[in-house]
Design a protein around this motif. Structure first.
Motif, PDB file in Angstrom:
ATOM      1  N   SER A  58      -4.312 -30.054 -37.628  1.00 18.34           N
ATOM      2  CA  SER A  58      -3.608 -28.933 -37.015  1.00 18.34           C
ATOM      3  C   SER A  58      -3.980 -28.897 -35.547  1.00 18.34           C
ATOM      4  CB  SER A  58      -3.997 -27.614 -37.701  1.00 18.34           C
ATOM      5  OG  SER A  58      -3.368 -26.519 -37.078  1.00 18.34           O
ATOM      6  N   GLU A  59      -2.973 -28.944 -34.691  1.00 18.10           N
ATOM      7  CA  GLU A  59      -3.173 -28.974 -33.244  1.00 18.10           C
ATOM      8  C   GLU A  59      -4.098 -30.118 -32.833  1.00 18.10           C
ATOM      9  OE1 GLU A  59      -4.231 -25.123 -31.719  1.00 18.10           O
ATOM     10  OE2 GLU A  59      -2.487 -24.152 -32.614  1.00 18.10           O
ATOM     11  N   ASP A  74     -10.569 -36.130 -34.437  1.00 18.03           N
ATOM     12  CA  ASP A  74      -9.221 -36.326 -33.899  1.00 18.03           C
ATOM     13  C   ASP A  74      -8.513 -37.392 -34.739  1.00 18.03           C
ATOM     14  OD1 ASP A  74     -10.100 -38.836 -33.084  1.00 18.03           O
ATOM     15  OD2 ASP A  74     -10.216 -38.325 -30.961  1.00 18.03           O
ATOM     16  N   PHE A  91      -7.086 -25.099 -36.785  1.00 15.74           N
ATOM     17  CA  PHE A  91      -6.819 -24.520 -35.467  1.00 15.74           C
ATOM     18  C   PHE A  91      -5.414 -23.931 -35.417  1.00 15.74           C
ATOM     19  CE2 PHE A  91     -10.530 -26.778 -34.000  1.00 15.74           C
ATOM     20  CZ  PHE A  91     -10.980 -25.990 -32.949  1.00 15.74           C
ATOM     21  N   HIS A  92      -5.316 -22.742 -34.807  1.00 17.95           N
ATOM     22  CA  HIS A  92      -4.038 -22.090 -34.549  1.00 17.95           C
ATOM     23  C   HIS A  92      -4.142 -21.384 -33.209  1.00 17.95           C
ATOM     24  CE1 HIS A  92      -2.310 -22.778 -38.531  1.00 17.95           C
ATOM     25  NE2 HIS A  92      -3.506 -22.516 -39.011  1.00 17.95           N
ATOM     26  N   ASN A  93      -3.160 -21.635 -32.352  1.00 17.49           N
ATOM     27  CA  ASN A  93      -3.166 -21.050 -31.009  1.00 17.49           C
ATOM     28  C   ASN A  93      -4.454 -21.368 -30.253  1.00 17.49           C
ATOM     29  OD1 ASN A  93      -0.602 -19.761 -31.331  1.00 17.49           O
ATOM     30  ND2 ASN A  93      -1.600 -18.171 -32.543  1.00 17.49           N
ATOM     31  N   GLY A  94      -4.965 -22.584 -30.481  1.00 11.92           N
ATOM     32  CA  GLY A  94      -6.124 -23.049 -29.731  1.00 11.92           C
ATOM     33  C   GLY A  94      -7.460 -22.545 -30.225  1.00 11.92           C
ATOM     34  N   LYS A 109     -11.045 -25.460 -28.831  1.00  8.35           N
ATOM     35  CA  LYS A 109     -10.936 -26.867 -29.198  1.00  8.35           C
ATOM     36  C   LYS A 109     -11.997 -27.735 -28.541  1.00  8.35           C
ATOM     37  CE  LYS A 109      -6.732 -28.449 -29.844  1.00  8.35           C
ATOM     38  NZ  LYS A 109      -5.278 -28.744 -29.665  1.00  8.35           N
TER      39      LYS A 109
END
Length: 601
Positions: A58-59, A74, A91-94, A109
């Motif tokens: 995610s992200e 990663d 992760f959501h919205n950083g 992050k």
């Protein structure tokens, strides 16, 4: 082994239907020899299976656990954020929610701490805000730096957007009340006005006022609290609003529907029927006429189609699954909003919807297949119905003949992983719920298929070598047996060496038995018992004199080596419980098992 016939059929499926999956190159979790890694859409191993646990990316980052702690990697497999957390969320919205012990934290992050949280639960952030829940189940809202925006004094948050939060508050006199507050903390809809507030459609709400002179007012409002429509007729209820139409019902004194009708926001009646009218979806509503018969109507009350039973997905995405005859075969057709049949296939039932109506799971006998929104069979009914099917980013994943099969967007098998025959200890990052079920002598239960019979008492012999004159628990670590057919376990024996039968408290025949670990100079529960709300679930099972139950407990493995023991609670309804402890034995657990029940997140 997967049959050659099924594999050949799956490889030919590109001629059956065409799929429009995303063209990016996501990664997918797979398991091999008890470890987890990632493959691409072609089935190529991108990140080798070296992890005990992993979540989806995610992200650009995925949470993984090699030993006891989680970190983030990663897509190349490089560890970006070091493994230091008992649990790590996506992760959501950083930002991501992580736990160090029971301490919840938000990190960015780069792995930097954004803020800590003392709340029992924090939901994902939306528009810069997140709903929080306290240990007493009260709710509030925080902003993206952890500041409390709405105090934790509410029982439920119904909905919130960029401007308003709709709230539910229960008072001591059991009177429910609903209101709204803005993000500056100002009450814009006082609690004294509505006894019920429901989301009708995105951007609209139906409010029910407190009765005055036995008259209740129903109001349709938008999110600015502007009144769109009201009804103040006695027993005249606004049930739903969608596609510009209100579903309203007239009920009698015992709440039976006298009739339902479709009206617009000017009050014009477009349709009336004695049956129930379901809410409009994609400009179609289902009218239940009775005796299994239904009709499909448009917003003007025109009949589009007549059908019988209808499956759950009632034109959610522009299609519905219906029966065209009232027979016992329960074969469902797929129809569009004009009532036209889609495809030539029929289905026993529809199990799930994927990708917002692009694909549906259907059942044929004991197996699951996939049909697209045009009624074309994408995958025939070959998947095991006991294993969840996943469809995302160009991969269809399911279980066939005991193997996990991955199909790409051309419906070709890109990878098939078979079960690992090696039996291993249980390596988990959360507490398990209770699993020890027993029965009194001669008692029988009708268990669902696949459940092993619960153990009944056996006579004690001299070879058992139990201590005399007591109720006792023994874990036999000198031998290994299977736990739940796929993990290593130990025999767990509960014995009564007294001269009288002993009644032992249970929930649905499950003992109040949990494992404890010795940690930081004290004994800590590393398993939990699920709460049961049905009073009929509580009872006792009897262990006769000179009898014992033999069941199984798991062998755990983890990064914390420690002493373990089992704790059995009895007399749980009294002010002082009775506890019986097993022998102490060596073992290992992971940090998350010291505190983390599944309901914590």
């Amino acid at each position: 082994m997967i049959s050659r016939k099924i594999l050949f059929l799956l490889m030919l499926l590109s001629g059956v239907a065409a799929c429009n999956f995303p063209k990016d190159k996501p990664l997918f979790i797979f398991t091999e020899h008890g470890k987890v890694g990632f493959i691409d859409q072609q089935g190529k191993i991108i990140i080798p299976p070296v992890y005990a646990e992993a979540d989806d990316f995610s992200e650009g980052l995925a949470a993984v656990r090699s030993d006891g702690y989680f970190g983030y990697i990663d897509p190349s497999g490089k560890m970006i954020i070091s493994a230091a957390y008992d649990r790590a969320e996506a992760f959501h919205n950083g930002m991501a929610l992580v736990y160090k012990g029971t301490q919840a934290q938000y990190i960015n992050k780069q792995g930097k701490l954004v803020f800590t949280s003392s709340y029992a639960k924090v939901d994902r952030f939306k528009n810069g805000y997140a709903q929080i829940t306290t240990t007493t189940q009260m709710m509030g809202v925080i902003d993206s730096i952890g500041h409390l925006v709405v105090d934790t004094i509410y029982n439920h948050l119904l909905y919130y957007n960029k401007n308003l939060i709709f709230l539910h508050k229960a008072y001591e006199n059991h009177r429910d009340s609903f209101g709204a507050i803005n993000l500056n903390g100002k009450m814009v809809l006082p609690f004294s006005r509505f006894q019920l507030l429901e989301i009708a459609e995105k951007g609209y709400f139906i409010g029910q006022t407190y009765p005055v002179n036995n008259r209740t007012i129903y109001m349709l409002m938008d999110t600015t609290l502007h009144e769109i429509y009201r009804s103040d007729t006695s027993n005249y209820t606004l049930e739903a609003y969608s596609n510009g139409r209100i579903i309203a019902t007239k009920r009698d004194s015992i709440n039976h529907i006298n009739y339902s009708q479709v009206i617009d926001t000017t009050g014009k009646i477009w349709y009336r029927d004695e049956g129930r009218i379901r809410p409009y979806k994609n400009n179609r509503a289902i009218v239940e006429k009775g005796e299994g018969e239904n009709i499909v109507i448009d917003p003007y009350g025109h009949t589009i189609d007549t059908c019988y039973n209808i499956e759950t997905y009632e034109f959610d995405y522009g299609v519905a699954f219906v029966q065209k005859s009232n027979n016992d075969e329960e074969e469902y057709w797929m129809i569009d909003t004009c009532g036209h049949r889609l495809g030539k296939h029929s289905f026993h039932s529809i199990k799930a919807v994927h990708l917002q109506g692009e694909y549906y799971e259907f059942s044929k006998g004991e197996f699951i297949g996939i049909v697209d929104k045009k009624g074309n069979i994408v995958v025939p009914a070959v998947f095991d119905s006991e294993y969840p099917v996943e469809i995302r980013d160009g991969i269809i994943k399911g279980k066939i003949n005991n193997a996990i099969v991955y199909l790409n967007y051309d419906h070709k098998v890109v990878r098939a992983t078979r079960p690992d025959p090696t039996k291993r200890p249980l390596n988990i990052s959360e507490q398990r719920s209770g699993y020890t079920y027993v029965l009194s002598a001669g008692k029988e239960l009708d268990l669902p298929p696949g459940f092993e019979p619960f153990p009944q008492p056996q006579p004690i012999t001299a070879a058992n070598n139990f201590r005399p004159g007591q109720l006792q628990i023994r874990v036999r670590t000198d031998t290994s047996i299977l736990f739940e057919a796929k993990y290593l376990g130990y025999p767990l024996l509960i014995a009564n060496t007294t001269t009288k039968p002993i009644d032992i408290d249970t929930q649905d025949s499950g003992l109040y038995l949990v494992l404890q670990a010795y940690y930081n100079n004290r004994w800590v529960d590393v398993e939990y018992l699920m709460d049961v709300i049905c009073n009929d679930s509580y009872g006792t099972e009897t262990l006769g004199p000179q009898q014992y139950w033999m069941t199984t407990c798991p062998q755990y493995t983890g990064s914390i080596k420690t002493d373990l023991r089992y704790k059995l609670a009895n007399n749980v309804d009294s002010t002082t419980h009775t506890y019986i402890f097993s022998n102490v034995f060596k073992g290992s657990i992971n940090p998350g098992q010291l505190w983390r029940e599944k309901k914590h997140y």
